[in-house]
Motif scaffolding. Structure first.
Motif, short mmCIF file in Angstrom:
data_model
loop_
_atom_site.label_atom_id
_atom_site.label_comp_id
_atom_site.label_asym_id
_atom_site.label_seq_id
_atom_site.Cartn_x
_atom_site.Cartn_y
_atom_site.Cartn_z
N VAL A 199 0.86 -1.19 0.00
CA VAL A 199 0.00 0.00 0.00
C VAL A 199 0.89 1.24 0.00
N ALA A 200 0.59 2.18 -0.90
CA ALA A 200 1.35 3.43 -0.99
C ALA A 200 0.73 4.47 -0.06
N ALA A 201 1.57 5.14 0.71
CA ALA A 201 1.08 6.18 1.63
C ALA A 201 0.85 7.50 0.91
N GLU A 202 1.58 7.75 -0.17
CA GLU A 202 1.50 9.03 -0.88
C GLU A 202 1.35 8.81 -2.38
N ALA A 203 0.76 9.80 -3.05
CA ALA A 203 0.66 9.77 -4.50
C ALA A 203 2.05 9.89 -5.12
N GLY A 204 2.26 9.22 -6.23
CA GLY A 204 3.54 9.30 -6.91
C GLY A 204 3.63 8.30 -8.04
N THR A 205 4.82 8.20 -8.63
CA THR A 205 5.09 7.22 -9.67
C THR A 205 5.88 6.07 -9.03
N TYR A 206 5.41 4.86 -9.24
CA TYR A 206 5.99 3.69 -8.58
C TYR A 206 6.44 2.66 -9.62
N GLU A 207 7.46 1.89 -9.23
CA GLU A 207 7.92 0.77 -10.04
C GLU A 207 7.69 -0.52 -9.26
N VAL A 208 7.06 -1.50 -9.91
CA VAL A 208 6.88 -2.82 -9.31
C VAL A 208 7.67 -3.81 -10.15
N LEU A 209 8.49 -4.62 -9.47
CA LEU A 209 9.30 -5.63 -10.13
C LEU A 209 9.03 -6.96 -9.47
N GLY A 210 8.62 -7.93 -10.27
CA GLY A 210 8.36 -9.27 -9.74
C GLY A 210 9.27 -10.29 -10.38
N VAL A 211 9.85 -11.15 -9.56
CA VAL A 211 10.63 -12.28 -10.04
C VAL A 211 9.96 -13.51 -9.45
N VAL A 212 9.15 -14.17 -10.28
CA VAL A 212 8.30 -15.26 -9.80
C VAL A 212 8.80 -16.58 -10.38
#
Length: 198
Positions: A109-122
Protein backbone atom coordinates in the motif's frame (compact mmCIF):
# COMPACT_ATOMS: atom_id res chain seq x y z
CA UNK A 1 47.07 47.32 12.90
CA UNK A 2 49.76 49.97 12.36
CA UNK A 3 50.82 52.14 9.46
CA UNK A 4 53.21 50.16 7.25
CA UNK A 5 56.72 51.56 7.09
CA UNK A 6 58.05 49.39 4.27
CA UNK A 7 56.90 47.06 1.49
CA UNK A 8 58.38 43.63 0.66
CA UNK A 9 57.42 40.66 -1.54
CA UNK A 10 56.62 37.17 -0.28
CA UNK A 11 59.25 34.51 -0.69
CA UNK A 12 58.52 30.83 -1.23
CA UNK A 13 58.92 30.10 2.49
CA UNK A 14 56.53 32.84 3.67
CA UNK A 15 52.97 31.96 4.75
CA UNK A 16 49.63 33.67 5.38
CA UNK A 17 48.03 32.46 8.62
CA UNK A 18 44.58 30.85 8.53
CA UNK A 19 43.40 33.64 10.82
CA UNK A 20 44.06 36.10 7.98
CA UNK A 21 42.46 33.94 5.27
CA UNK A 22 45.49 31.94 4.26
CA UNK A 23 46.37 28.26 4.52
CA UNK A 24 49.09 28.59 7.13
CA UNK A 25 51.50 26.53 4.98
CA UNK A 26 53.96 27.43 2.25
CA UNK A 27 53.16 24.50 -0.05
CA UNK A 28 50.09 22.43 -0.99
CA UNK A 29 52.12 19.29 -0.35
CA UNK A 30 52.20 20.26 3.34
CA UNK A 31 48.38 20.18 3.33
CA UNK A 32 48.30 16.45 2.72
CA UNK A 33 47.24 14.30 -0.25
CA UNK A 34 43.65 15.49 -0.48
CA UNK A 35 44.30 19.08 -1.57
CA UNK A 36 47.25 18.16 -3.78
CA UNK A 37 45.20 15.55 -5.65
CA UNK A 38 42.25 17.88 -6.10
CA UNK A 39 44.47 20.45 -7.81
CA UNK A 40 45.06 17.97 -10.64
CA UNK A 41 41.35 17.36 -11.33
CA UNK A 42 39.65 19.27 -14.15
CA UNK A 43 36.26 20.44 -12.87
CA UNK A 44 35.57 22.89 -15.68
CA UNK A 45 32.83 20.75 -17.27
CA UNK A 46 31.10 19.78 -14.02
CA UNK A 47 27.85 21.46 -13.05
CA UNK A 48 26.83 21.15 -9.42
CA UNK A 49 23.29 22.25 -8.65
CA UNK A 50 21.69 22.59 -5.27
CA UNK A 51 18.27 20.89 -5.02
CA UNK A 52 15.82 22.06 -2.42
CA UNK A 53 16.25 19.79 0.61
CA UNK A 54 13.73 20.37 3.40
CA UNK A 55 12.27 18.04 6.00
CA UNK A 56 13.68 14.81 4.52
CA UNK A 57 12.59 15.55 0.95
CA UNK A 58 14.38 16.47 -2.26
CA UNK A 59 12.21 18.43 -4.71
CA UNK A 60 9.07 17.13 -2.98
CA UNK A 61 10.15 13.45 -2.96
CA UNK A 62 10.89 11.72 0.36
CA UNK A 63 14.52 10.77 0.82
CA UNK A 64 15.44 7.96 0.91
CA UNK A 65 12.77 6.93 -1.61
CA UNK A 66 10.02 4.66 -0.19
CA UNK A 67 10.40 0.97 -1.05
CA UNK A 68 8.98 -2.43 -0.16
CA UNK A 69 10.25 -5.99 -0.60
CA UNK A 70 8.59 -9.37 -0.14
CA UNK A 71 10.02 -12.86 -0.54
CA UNK A 72 8.45 -16.30 -0.37
CA UNK A 73 10.24 -18.45 2.19
CA UNK A 74 7.98 -21.41 1.42
CA UNK A 75 6.00 -22.57 -1.61
CA UNK A 76 2.49 -21.33 -2.24
CA UNK A 77 -0.13 -24.09 -2.37
CA UNK A 78 -0.76 -25.17 -5.98
CA UNK A 79 -4.05 -23.90 -7.43
CA UNK A 80 -5.95 -23.65 -10.72
CA UNK A 81 -7.42 -20.27 -9.68
CA UNK A 82 -5.91 -16.78 -9.86
CA UNK A 83 -3.89 -16.15 -6.68
CA UNK A 84 -1.90 -13.27 -5.24
CA UNK A 85 1.81 -13.98 -4.93
CA UNK A 86 2.36 -15.33 -1.42
CA UNK A 87 -1.36 -16.02 -0.85
CA UNK A 88 -0.92 -19.21 1.18
CA UNK A 89 2.00 -18.27 3.43
CA UNK A 90 3.54 -15.37 5.32
CA UNK A 91 6.39 -13.98 3.21
CA UNK A 92 9.40 -12.13 4.55
CA UNK A 93 8.90 -8.39 4.06
CA UNK A 94 11.01 -5.25 4.39
CA UNK A 95 9.34 -1.86 4.04
CA UNK A 96 10.40 1.75 4.54
CA UNK A 97 8.36 4.79 5.49
CA UNK A 98 5.81 5.46 2.77
CA UNK A 99 5.06 1.79 1.91
CA UNK A 100 3.21 -0.82 4.00
CA UNK A 101 2.61 -4.54 3.46
CA UNK A 102 -0.93 -5.86 3.96
CA UNK A 103 -0.35 -9.53 4.79
CA UNK A 104 -4.06 -10.35 4.82
CA UNK A 105 -4.55 -9.22 1.23
CA UNK A 106 -0.93 -9.85 0.10
CA UNK A 107 -0.25 -6.43 -1.40
CA UNK A 108 1.78 -3.26 -0.87
CA UNK A 109 0.00 0.00 0.00
CA UNK A 110 1.35 3.43 -0.99
CA UNK A 111 1.08 6.18 1.63
CA UNK A 112 1.50 9.03 -0.88
CA UNK A 113 0.66 9.77 -4.50
CA UNK A 114 3.54 9.30 -6.91
CA UNK A 115 5.09 7.22 -9.67
CA UNK A 116 5.99 3.69 -8.58
CA UNK A 117 7.92 0.77 -10.04
CA UNK A 118 6.88 -2.82 -9.31
CA UNK A 119 9.30 -5.63 -10.13
CA UNK A 120 8.36 -9.27 -9.74
CA UNK A 121 10.63 -12.28 -10.04
CA UNK A 122 8.30 -15.26 -9.80
CA UNK A 123 9.44 -18.88 -9.91
CA UNK A 124 6.57 -21.06 -11.13
CA UNK A 125 6.17 -24.81 -11.27
CA UNK A 126 3.49 -27.37 -12.04
CA UNK A 127 1.24 -28.38 -14.89
CA UNK A 128 1.84 -27.94 -18.61
CA UNK A 129 0.06 -24.74 -19.53
CA UNK A 130 0.30 -21.01 -20.12
CA UNK A 131 0.05 -18.92 -16.98
CA UNK A 132 -1.30 -15.38 -16.73
CA UNK A 133 1.25 -13.46 -14.68
CA UNK A 134 -0.02 -10.00 -13.74
CA UNK A 135 1.06 -6.83 -11.97
CA UNK A 136 -2.03 -5.14 -10.58
CA UNK A 137 -3.02 -1.79 -9.11
CA UNK A 138 -6.10 -1.87 -6.87
CA UNK A 139 -7.10 -5.25 -8.30
CA UNK A 140 -6.89 -4.21 -11.98
CA UNK A 141 -4.23 -5.42 -14.40
CA UNK A 142 -1.45 -2.96 -15.23
CA UNK A 143 0.71 -5.47 -17.10
CA UNK A 144 0.02 -9.12 -18.04
CA UNK A 145 2.46 -11.69 -19.39
CA UNK A 146 1.76 -15.29 -20.33
CA UNK A 147 4.75 -17.57 -19.75
CA UNK A 148 4.50 -21.32 -20.30
CA UNK A 149 4.89 -23.57 -17.27
CA UNK A 150 5.66 -27.24 -17.81
CA UNK A 151 6.63 -29.89 -15.28
CA UNK A 152 9.35 -31.30 -17.58
CA UNK A 153 11.42 -28.10 -17.35
CA UNK A 154 10.16 -26.40 -14.17
CA UNK A 155 10.88 -24.53 -12.06
CA UNK A 156 11.53 -21.47 -14.22
CA UNK A 157 11.97 -17.86 -13.20
CA UNK A 158 9.73 -15.22 -14.82
CA UNK A 159 10.39 -11.48 -14.45
CA UNK A 160 7.92 -8.62 -14.91
CA UNK A 161 8.34 -4.89 -14.39
CA UNK A 162 5.81 -2.06 -14.58
CA UNK A 163 5.93 1.67 -13.83
CA UNK A 164 2.69 3.50 -13.07
CA UNK A 165 1.17 6.25 -10.93
CA UNK A 166 -0.63 5.59 -7.67
CA UNK A 167 -2.60 7.80 -5.34
CA UNK A 168 -2.37 7.66 -1.56
CA UNK A 169 -3.90 4.44 -0.25
CA UNK A 170 -3.78 2.49 -3.51
CA UNK A 171 -2.24 -0.98 -3.54
CA UNK A 172 -0.05 -3.03 -5.86
CA UNK A 173 0.42 -6.78 -6.10
CA UNK A 174 1.24 -9.68 -8.42
CA UNK A 175 -1.01 -12.56 -9.36
CA UNK A 176 -0.64 -15.81 -11.27
CA UNK A 177 -3.36 -17.95 -12.84
CA UNK A 178 -3.15 -21.13 -14.90
CA UNK A 179 -5.10 -20.77 -18.15
CA UNK A 180 -6.14 -24.43 -18.13
CA UNK A 181 -7.24 -26.89 -15.47
CA UNK A 182 -3.65 -27.66 -14.49
CA UNK A 183 -2.55 -26.38 -11.09
CA UNK A 184 0.44 -24.08 -10.69
CA UNK A 185 2.27 -22.51 -7.77
CA UNK A 186 4.88 -19.88 -6.99
CA UNK A 187 7.76 -21.39 -5.07
CA UNK A 188 10.32 -20.38 -2.47
CA UNK A 189 12.58 -17.54 -3.62
CA UNK A 190 9.90 -15.66 -5.59
CA UNK A 191 10.10 -11.93 -4.85
CA UNK A 192 8.28 -8.67 -5.49
CA UNK A 193 9.58 -5.15 -4.90
CA UNK A 194 7.96 -1.74 -5.10
CA UNK A 195 9.70 1.60 -5.02
CA UNK A 196 8.63 5.18 -5.50
CA UNK A 197 10.42 6.88 -8.39
CA UNK A 198 9.02 10.41 -8.00
Amino acid sequence: STTPSSLAEFTSSDTVPELNGGTGVSSLSLFGGTVSSISAVDLSAVTISSPSITGGTINGMPYPAPFGYMQLDSDDVASVDEKNLGYSNTPTTIVSDGITWDDTNKYFVAAEAGTYEVLGVVILEGGSTLVNLSIQKNGSDVLVGQPRVHSTVDPLEHTMRAVFTMTAGQNANMTYDATASNSVKAITGSTMTIKRLK
